[in-house]
Design a protein around this motif. Structure first.
Motif, PDB file in Angstrom:
ATOM      1  N   SER A   9      40.171  45.240  46.473  1.00 46.30           N
ATOM      2  CA  SER A   9      41.056  44.218  45.921  1.00 46.30           C
ATOM      3  C   SER A   9      42.163  43.827  46.893  1.00 46.30           C
ATOM      4  O   SER A   9      42.492  44.568  47.830  1.00 46.30           O
ATOM      5  N   GLN A  10      42.715  42.675  46.634  1.00 44.92           N
ATOM      6  CA  GLN A  10      43.909  42.225  47.348  1.00 44.92           C
ATOM      7  C   GLN A  10      44.993  42.022  46.282  1.00 44.92           C
ATOM      8  O   GLN A  10      44.995  41.038  45.565  1.00 44.92           O
ATOM      9  N   VAL A  11      45.886  43.017  46.188  1.00 47.69           N
ATOM     10  CA  VAL A  11      46.885  43.027  45.130  1.00 47.69           C
ATOM     11  C   VAL A  11      48.178  42.390  45.629  1.00 47.69           C
ATOM     12  O   VAL A  11      48.728  42.804  46.656  1.00 47.69           O
ATOM     13  N   ARG A  12      48.662  41.412  44.893  1.00 50.09           N
ATOM     14  CA  ARG A  12      49.929  40.750  45.213  1.00 50.09           C
ATOM     15  C   ARG A  12      50.928  41.063  44.107  1.00 50.09           C
ATOM     16  O   ARG A  12      50.595  40.945  42.926  1.00 50.09           O
ATOM     17  N   ASN A  30      50.554  44.579  29.820  1.00 48.08           N
ATOM     18  CA  ASN A  30      49.414  44.007  29.099  1.00 48.08           C
ATOM     19  C   ASN A  30      48.151  44.730  29.540  1.00 48.08           C
ATOM     20  O   ASN A  30      48.138  45.414  30.578  1.00 48.08           O
ATOM     21  N   HIS A  31      47.086  44.590  28.765  1.00 54.27           N
ATOM     22  CA  HIS A  31      45.875  45.377  29.041  1.00 54.27           C
ATOM     23  C   HIS A  31      44.662  44.463  29.021  1.00 54.27           C
ATOM     24  O   HIS A  31      44.262  43.974  27.962  1.00 54.27           O
ATOM     25  N   ILE A  32      44.045  44.242  30.198  1.00 55.64           N
ATOM     26  CA  ILE A  32      42.884  43.354  30.274  1.00 55.64           C
ATOM     27  C   ILE A  32      41.642  44.046  30.827  1.00 55.64           C
ATOM     28  O   ILE A  32      40.558  43.460  30.818  1.00 55.64           O
ATOM     29  N   SER A  33      41.793  45.296  31.324  1.00 53.28           N
ATOM     30  CA  SER A  33      40.624  46.019  31.829  1.00 53.28           C
ATOM     31  C   SER A  33      40.918  47.509  31.890  1.00 53.28           C
ATOM     32  O   SER A  33      42.085  47.935  31.839  1.00 53.28           O
ATOM     33  N   HIS A  34      39.871  48.311  32.050  1.00 53.73           N
ATOM     34  CA  HIS A  34      40.033  49.757  32.182  1.00 53.73           C
ATOM     35  C   HIS A  34      40.613  50.138  33.545  1.00 53.73           C
ATOM     36  O   HIS A  34      40.998  51.294  33.758  1.00 53.73           O
ATOM     37  N   PHE A  35      40.687  49.190  34.466  1.00 51.34           N
ATOM     38  CA  PHE A  35      41.218  49.462  35.797  1.00 51.34           C
ATOM     39  C   PHE A  35      42.742  49.340  35.859  1.00 51.34           C
ATOM     40  O   PHE A  35      43.355  49.737  36.852  1.00 51.34           O
ATOM     41  N   ASP A  36      43.347  48.788  34.820  1.00 49.95           N
ATOM     42  CA  ASP A  36      44.784  48.472  34.843  1.00 49.95           C
ATOM     43  C   ASP A  36      45.681  49.652  35.214  1.00 49.95           C
ATOM     44  O   ASP A  36      46.521  49.513  36.118  1.00 49.95           O
ATOM     45  N   GLY A 140      43.830  39.463  36.736  1.00 51.48           N
ATOM     46  CA  GLY A 140      42.769  39.516  37.744  1.00 51.48           C
ATOM     47  C   GLY A 140      41.960  40.792  37.754  1.00 51.48           C
ATOM     48  O   GLY A 140      40.854  40.819  38.303  1.00 51.48           O
ATOM     49  N   SER A 141      42.468  41.873  37.168  1.00 55.83           N
ATOM     50  CA  SER A 141      41.736  43.137  37.203  1.00 55.83           C
ATOM     51  C   SER A 141      40.430  43.072  36.417  1.00 55.83           C
ATOM     52  O   SER A 141      39.497  43.829  36.691  1.00 55.83           O
ATOM     53  N   ASP A 142      40.343  42.173  35.449  1.00 56.28           N
ATOM     54  CA  ASP A 142      39.113  42.039  34.668  1.00 56.28           C
ATOM     55  C   ASP A 142      37.953  41.528  35.514  1.00 56.28           C
ATOM     56  O   ASP A 142      36.785  41.706  35.149  1.00 56.28           O
ATOM     57  N   GLN A 143      38.238  40.921  36.674  1.00 48.60           N
ATOM     58  CA  GLN A 143      37.169  40.443  37.546  1.00 48.60           C
ATOM     59  C   GLN A 143      36.386  41.589  38.181  1.00 48.60           C
ATOM     60  O   GLN A 143      35.269  41.390  38.673  1.00 48.60           O
ATOM     61  N   LEU A 144      36.955  42.792  38.159  1.00 47.05           N
ATOM     62  CA  LEU A 144      36.259  43.951  38.725  1.00 47.05           C
ATOM     63  C   LEU A 144      35.120  44.429  37.839  1.00 47.05           C
ATOM     64  O   LEU A 144      34.360  45.317  38.238  1.00 47.05           O
ATOM     65  N   TYR A 145      34.978  43.863  36.649  1.00 49.27           N
ATOM     66  CA  TYR A 145      33.815  44.176  35.821  1.00 49.27           C
ATOM     67  C   TYR A 145      32.545  43.559  36.408  1.00 49.27           C
ATOM     68  O   TYR A 145      31.436  43.977  36.073  1.00 49.27           O
ATOM     69  N   SER A 146      32.706  42.582  37.270  1.00 51.42           N
ATOM     70  CA  SER A 146      31.560  41.963  37.926  1.00 51.42           C
ATOM     71  C   SER A 146      31.175  42.775  39.157  1.00 51.42           C
ATOM     72  O   SER A 146      32.021  43.035  40.027  1.00 51.42           O
ATOM     73  N   LYS A 147      29.925  43.185  39.252  1.00 52.63           N
ATOM     74  CA  LYS A 147      29.479  44.036  40.362  1.00 52.63           C
ATOM     75  C   LYS A 147      29.678  43.373  41.720  1.00 52.63           C
ATOM     76  O   LYS A 147      29.969  44.038  42.705  1.00 52.63           O
ATOM     77  N   LEU A 153      34.227  43.609  51.786  1.00 53.76           N
ATOM     78  CA  LEU A 153      35.005  42.454  52.252  1.00 53.76           C
ATOM     79  C   LEU A 153      35.207  41.393  51.163  1.00 53.76           C
ATOM     80  O   LEU A 153      35.683  40.299  51.459  1.00 53.76           O
ATOM     81  N   ARG A 154      34.853  41.710  49.927  1.00 58.60           N
ATOM     82  CA  ARG A 154      35.032  40.735  48.847  1.00 58.60           C
ATOM     83  C   ARG A 154      36.515  40.545  48.535  1.00 58.60           C
ATOM     84  O   ARG A 154      36.982  39.437  48.327  1.00 58.60           O
ATOM     85  N   ARG A 155      37.266  41.677  48.444  1.00 56.75           N
ATOM     86  CA  ARG A 155      38.710  41.676  48.219  1.00 56.75           C
ATOM     87  C   ARG A 155      39.112  40.782  47.036  1.00 56.75           C
ATOM     88  O   ARG A 155      39.731  39.741  47.178  1.00 56.75           O
ATOM     89  N   THR A 156      38.769  41.226  45.845  1.00 59.56           N
ATOM     90  CA  THR A 156      39.109  40.484  44.630  1.00 59.56           C
ATOM     91  C   THR A 156      40.622  40.365  44.476  1.00 59.56           C
ATOM     92  O   THR A 156      41.334  41.369  44.525  1.00 59.56           O
ATOM     93  N   PRO A 157      41.156  39.162  44.283  1.00 61.17           N
ATOM     94  CA  PRO A 157      42.610  39.001  44.133  1.00 61.17           C
ATOM     95  C   PRO A 157      43.099  39.493  42.770  1.00 61.17           C
ATOM     96  O   PRO A 157      42.488  39.207  41.738  1.00 61.17           O
ATOM     97  N   ILE A 158      44.187  40.238  42.791  1.00 56.83           N
ATOM     98  CA  ILE A 158      44.829  40.745  41.574  1.00 56.83           C
ATOM     99  C   ILE A 158      46.323  40.498  41.716  1.00 56.83           C
ATOM    100  O   ILE A 158      46.892  40.700  42.796  1.00 56.83           O
ATOM    101  N   TRP A 159      46.947  40.068  40.634  1.00 50.27           N
ATOM    102  CA  TRP A 159      48.360  39.733  40.674  1.00 50.27           C
ATOM    103  C   TRP A 159      49.123  40.565  39.647  1.00 50.27           C
ATOM    104  O   TRP A 159      48.690  40.706  38.496  1.00 50.27           O
TER     105      TRP A 159
END
Length: 286
Positions: A9-12, A30-36, A140-147, A153-159
């Motif tokens: 991830s790329q956390v801002r 707030n809670h949007i995924s198990h990764f929070d 943005g953490s909910d996007q990590l549910y997608s494999k 090098l994907r670096r999913t953005p999380i804010w």
């Protein structure tokens, strides 16, 4: 955790210093995924003792890991005195206690980000313990549910945004203090959510979605054929090939369907034929 989410991830972060203040306080997010909890913990310098669902702790491996990071069980459906005592003791020791006031993963109208009501637990706990609440919004953490978002090098953005501490209103009566805390906390969540969207210009797809929707493939989420011209062209070509093959098979047999009556006779005659007879090459060339 920093290494894992730094890879994926790329956390801002906005207002990181507000979560690194001294003394004990509640961190409400707030809670949007198990990764929070893991992602939030990775950007806060101090250690966070998270309240976790009591259902997780009886599981041997998961329960062991949760206790290893000083998490403690919380019943989502009723007020648990043991949980409250544990939280107050840790807050009095100057530690950070993390919790999710929504009581579970929420998105859309059920989310406090969209104005859903808060549970009273966080406000009551803050007033009893005499500690402030630091609000936190994660997107943005909910996007990590997608494999695919775990690919190299994907670096999913999380804010993430942290807000100013909310007072426990020690001079007010319990009910009045709880009302004030809940009001200020709800306002803080909305403002932080708005700040993230404006600062980073978040698109609708960046905003929270249900886990099942994130797990689904793009084709399942967006069935509109206009968005996949190549797939539509391929499907059309396959359909045309199948139709041509069926016409060829029909032309190689004696029976042809020119009208409704002929079609009925055709079907009746076909039922009498074996597979070998049906696919056999006509001897008369008809």
């Amino acid at each position: 955790m920093k290494l894992l989410f730094g890879y994926s991830s790329q956390v801002r972060v906005i207002g990181e210093e507000k979560a690194s203040r001294d003394g004990g306080f509640l961190l409400a997010a707030n809670h949007i995924s198990h990764f929070d909890p893991f992602i939030i913990s990775s950007v806060v310098r101090r250690k966070i003792d998270w309240m976790a669902m009591a259902e997780f702790f009886p599981r041997p491996v998961l329960g062991f890991l949760l206790r290893a990071v000083d998490a403690f069980p919380a019943d989502r459906h009723r007020a648990d005195r043991k949980t409250i005592r544990t939280a107050i003791e840790r807050l009095k020791q100057g530690r950070i206690v993390g919790l999710f006031p929504e009581g579970g993963i929420r998105d859309g109208p059920r989310s406090l980000l969209e104005g859903a009501p808060l549970r009273a637990g966080a406000a009551t706990l803050a007033h009893i313990a005499g500690t402030p609440i630091v609000p936190c919004v994660i997107v943005g953490s909910d996007q990590l549910y997608s494999k695919k978002n775990w690919l190299p090098l994907r670096r999913t953005p999380i804010w993430i945004a942290f807000g100013d501490p909310i007072s426990d209103f020690p001079r007010l009566a319990k009910s009045d203090a709880r009302e004030c805390i809940e009001r200020d906390l709800a306002t803080a969540f909305k403002n932080l959510y708005s700040e993230l969207r404006q600062t980073f210009r978040l698109s609708p797809d960046d905003l929270p979605h249900a886990p099942r929707e994130r797990m689904a493939s793009p084709a399942q989420r967006s069935p509109c054929p206009g968005r996949h011209p190549l797939r539509r062209a391929s499907a059309t070509a396959i359909d045309s090939l199948m139709c041509a093959s069926m016409n060829l098979l029909q032309s190689r047999n004696h029976l042809h369907a020119r009208s409704r009556d002929e079609m009925e006779r055709y079907v009746a005659e076909c039922e009498k034929l074996t597979a070998h007879d049906f696919y056999a090459v006509p001897h008369n060339g008809g």
